[in-house]
Scaffold this active site. Sequence first.
Site, PDB file in Angstrom:
ATOM      1  N   ASP A 146       0.880  -1.168   0.000  1.00 57.64           N
ATOM      2  CA  ASP A 146       0.000   0.000   0.000  1.00 57.64           C
ATOM      3  C   ASP A 146       0.915   1.214   0.000  1.00 57.64           C
ATOM      4  O   ASP A 146       1.485   1.587   0.998  1.00 57.64           O
ATOM      5  CB  ASP A 146      -0.897   0.005   1.242  1.00 57.64           C
ATOM      6  CG  ASP A 146      -1.843   1.191   1.209  1.00 57.64           C
ATOM      7  OD1 ASP A 146      -1.985   1.790   0.133  1.00 57.64           O
ATOM      8  OD2 ASP A 146      -2.406   1.522   2.255  1.00 57.64           O
ATOM      9  N   ASP A 181      -8.292  19.195 -10.890  1.00 59.51           N
ATOM     10  CA  ASP A 181      -8.448  19.286  -9.425  1.00 59.51           C
ATOM     11  C   ASP A 181      -9.469  20.347  -8.999  1.00 59.51           C
ATOM     12  O   ASP A 181      -9.278  21.036  -7.994  1.00 59.51           O
ATOM     13  CB  ASP A 181      -7.092  19.576  -8.755  1.00 59.51           C
ATOM     14  CG  ASP A 181      -6.212  18.340  -8.676  1.00 59.51           C
ATOM     15  OD1 ASP A 181      -6.648  17.283  -9.192  1.00 59.51           O
ATOM     16  OD2 ASP A 181      -5.119  18.429  -8.104  1.00 59.51           O
ATOM     17  N   ASP A 185      -7.878  17.709  -4.388  1.00 54.40           N
ATOM     18  CA  ASP A 185      -6.468  17.716  -4.755  1.00 54.40           C
ATOM     19  C   ASP A 185      -6.038  16.297  -5.090  1.00 54.40           C
ATOM     20  O   ASP A 185      -5.507  15.584  -4.237  1.00 54.40           O
ATOM     21  CB  ASP A 185      -5.668  18.281  -3.568  1.00 54.40           C
ATOM     22  CG  ASP A 185      -4.203  18.467  -3.909  1.00 54.40           C
ATOM     23  OD1 ASP A 185      -3.842  18.382  -5.098  1.00 54.40           O
ATOM     24  OD2 ASP A 185      -3.424  18.716  -2.968  1.00 54.40           O
ATOM     25  N   ASN A 187      -3.619  15.112  -6.913  1.00 55.62           N
ATOM     26  CA  ASN A 187      -2.180  14.800  -6.955  1.00 55.62           C
ATOM     27  C   ASN A 187      -1.448  15.282  -5.708  1.00 55.62           C
ATOM     28  O   ASN A 187      -0.217  15.265  -5.661  1.00 55.62           O
ATOM     29  CB  ASN A 187      -1.537  15.370  -8.224  1.00 55.62           C
ATOM     30  CG  ASN A 187      -1.775  16.863  -8.358  1.00 55.62           C
ATOM     31  OD1 ASN A 187      -2.293  17.497  -7.426  1.00 55.62           O
ATOM     32  ND2 ASN A 187      -1.413  17.435  -9.486  1.00 55.62           N
ATOM     33  N   SER A 221      21.692   1.431   1.089  1.00 57.45           N
ATOM     34  CA  SER A 221      21.666   2.048   2.417  1.00 57.45           C
ATOM     35  C   SER A 221      22.221   3.468   2.393  1.00 57.45           C
ATOM     36  O   SER A 221      21.844   4.307   3.206  1.00 57.45           O
ATOM     37  CB  SER A 221      22.458   1.197   3.408  1.00 57.45           C
ATOM     38  OG  SER A 221      23.742   0.920   2.893  1.00 57.45           O
TER      39      SER A 221
HETATM   40  C1  LIG Z   1      16.088   6.987   0.634  1.00 58.98           C
HETATM   41  O1  LIG Z   1      15.431   6.261   1.594  1.00 58.98           O
HETATM   42  C2  LIG Z   1      16.292   5.496   2.357  1.00 58.98           C
HETATM   43  C3  LIG Z   1      15.497   4.594   3.151  1.00 58.98           C
HETATM   44  O2  LIG Z   1      15.039   3.602   2.320  1.00 58.98           O
HETATM   45  C4  LIG Z   1      17.177   6.450   3.175  1.00 58.98           C
HETATM   46  O3  LIG Z   1      18.017   5.747   3.990  1.00 58.98           O
HETATM   47  C5  LIG Z   1      17.979   7.297   2.232  1.00 58.98           C
HETATM   48  O4  LIG Z   1      18.708   8.232   2.933  1.00 58.98           O
HETATM   49  C6  LIG Z   1      17.091   7.940   1.225  1.00 58.98           C
HETATM   50  N1  LIG Z   1      17.982   8.439   0.276  1.00 58.98           N
HETATM   51  C7  LIG Z   1      17.833   9.551  -0.349  1.00 58.98           C
HETATM   52  C8  LIG Z   1      18.943   9.947  -1.208  1.00 58.98           C
HETATM   53  O5  LIG Z   1      16.827  10.200  -0.223  1.00 58.98           O
END
Ligand SMILES: *[C@@H]1O[C@H](CO)[C@@H](O)[C@H](O)[C@H]1NC(C)=O
Length: 533
Positions: A146, A181, A185, A187, A221
């Site tokens: 979801d 819209d 809203d 979007n 990560s």
């Molecule tokens: C994207 O999301 C991850 C978690 O999945 C987060 O750790 C990361 O900093 C985010 N990265 C960016 C570049 O927004």
Amino acid sequence: GCVLVVSVIEQLAQVHNSTVEASMERLCSYLPGKLFLKTTCYLVVDLFGSDIIKLLSAQMNADVVCHALEFCKQDSGQPFCHLYPLPKEAWKFTLERARQIVKKSPTLKYSRSGSGICSLPFLTKICQKIKRAIETSVPLKDIDSDKYSIFPTLRGYHWRGRDCNDNNKLVYPGRRPDNWDVHQDTNCNGIWGVDPKDGIPYEKKFCEGSQPRGIILLGDSAGAHFHISPEWITASQMSSNSFSNLPVALSDEIDWPQLSGVTGFLDPTSRIKEKSIYLRLRERNHCNHRDYQNISKNGASSRNLKRFLESLSRNQLLDQPAIVIYAMIGNDVCNGKADPVPEMTTPEKLYSNVMQTLKYLNAHLPNGSHVIFYGLPDGTFLWDNLHNRYHPLGQLNKDVTYAQMYSFLNCLQVSPCHGWMSSNKTLRTLTSERAEQLSNTLKKIATSEKFTNFDLFYMDFAFHEIIQEWQERGGQPWQLIEPVDGFHPNEAASVLLADHFWKTVQLRWPHILGKENPFNPQIEKVFGDQGGH
Ligand SMILES: *[C@@H]1O[C@H](CO)[C@@H](O)[C@H](O)[C@H]1NC(C)=O
Ligand SMILES: *[C@@H]1O[C@H](CO)[C@@H](O)[C@H](O)[C@H]1NC(C)=O
Ligand SMILES: *[C@@H]1O[C@H](CO)[C@@H](O)[C@H](O)[C@H]1NC(C)=O
Ligand SMILES: *[C@@H]1O[C@H](CO)[C@@H](O)[C@H](O)[C@H]1NC(C)=O
């Protein structure tokens, strides 16, 4: 885990000139009270405290304590792993002495029963949670299906744009507005209704022809901004404030996407003022409000991306085009195996993985989208800048350098990147060579392959340029790396990278970013913060 906790207990006693018992009490009292963290802490102390007191009072270090309590074991045929320098007398003798001290200990029956402390009934839940959060190599489960949410964590709006009507599946950030819209809203960009002066819908007036677009990150990560707060393990600075962010961090898998360089929307906590790529896109065209998705996963690589790529949400018929950043910057060469080289992705395999990903994207992205590959960095700067510095655990007594921490993690085969976090120069060079081959493969794909629904670009992951930029601002290279894991780029680095990304795209491929929307001031006037984030 045991070595870490026992070290903190020992150092807290040292910092406060208190008994070990008082130090354990202190640590538990610092943990947030609402969750079961505090209760769990007291239960653990109740069970193991007396042994830990006896051992630490006999001048045993954390390695010895954890082996004596059998939380740490040396498997046959495996090397003996230790964080601190070995005791002066023979290790076997020291351990034997420690075992005498805790003989007949009731706690040993738990540690002997298999998985150690995590086999205690009241600990299984939190152990699972921490394990899932930290272990970067576990099979990736599908991210919640979801897709948009009004909740921040558990893959909610910290990860992608906040939903503005959770009950209607046809209302979500990034879609093209339904009937401009007029009534609602659809979007979620905070622009809707009709201007009473002339009867023209605001969405039509302010956004038509402005070429709105979203930003989607496919990352690992580093993209998710993995971050273990140094306050959680630094005894000299520890207080009840240190852990106030722990519950939220645990439910976000210890990632902090809301602060990340690409999709972050909170003001950075570091002293850097540059904004995330999402905030800049929004600044350029306020019609882009909330259209971000951070599809990142700890441990993600070209190999396992397909397992969670489906959580990307874009409808070719209904939605606006998107800018997709492909940033699998480490895990194709990084792993924790004793011999990491055979586990690395080969250029051939990378080629086929990435082509599969691109085919999927071509089948799901609206026409007019853009895909940008990030290359892999040369991670030798990790060792070069950190190996002789003290790790947060070693700062108090000047006894744990990053070189020691790396070698401990390699010995346990849990290093996030044995190849680069190693004293073996040959291995570090091999890892960099492979990373370069993989980057070249991405570059080749970007220049030779064509897709109907997006154009494709390649950008170097230019960490040396980031370091240079940081040094020009008066910083030191080591300040760009996460202090606890000694591996990930930290928030400052992530924001500098976003800045570098933006400037490069602006210079080389400005069409990707779209036009500046001349109606931005009017949107602000009528809709204020557009419902915030
Ligand atoms: C994207 O999301 C991850 C978690 O999945 C987060 O750790 C990361 O900093 C985010 N990265 C960016 C570049 O927004
Ligand atoms: C630490 O506490 C002990 C006993 O309470 C006391 O004798 C000693 O002076 C204290 N040391 C410091 C540095 O405060
Ligand atoms: C996709 O968009 C491009 C222009 O951005 C256009 O030239 C092309 O015809 C479009 N393709 C389809 C299938 O609509
Ligand atoms: C260093 O790494 C290389 C490549 O993995 C390996 O062949 C060599 O045995 C390692 N050297 C030592 C001293 O471990």
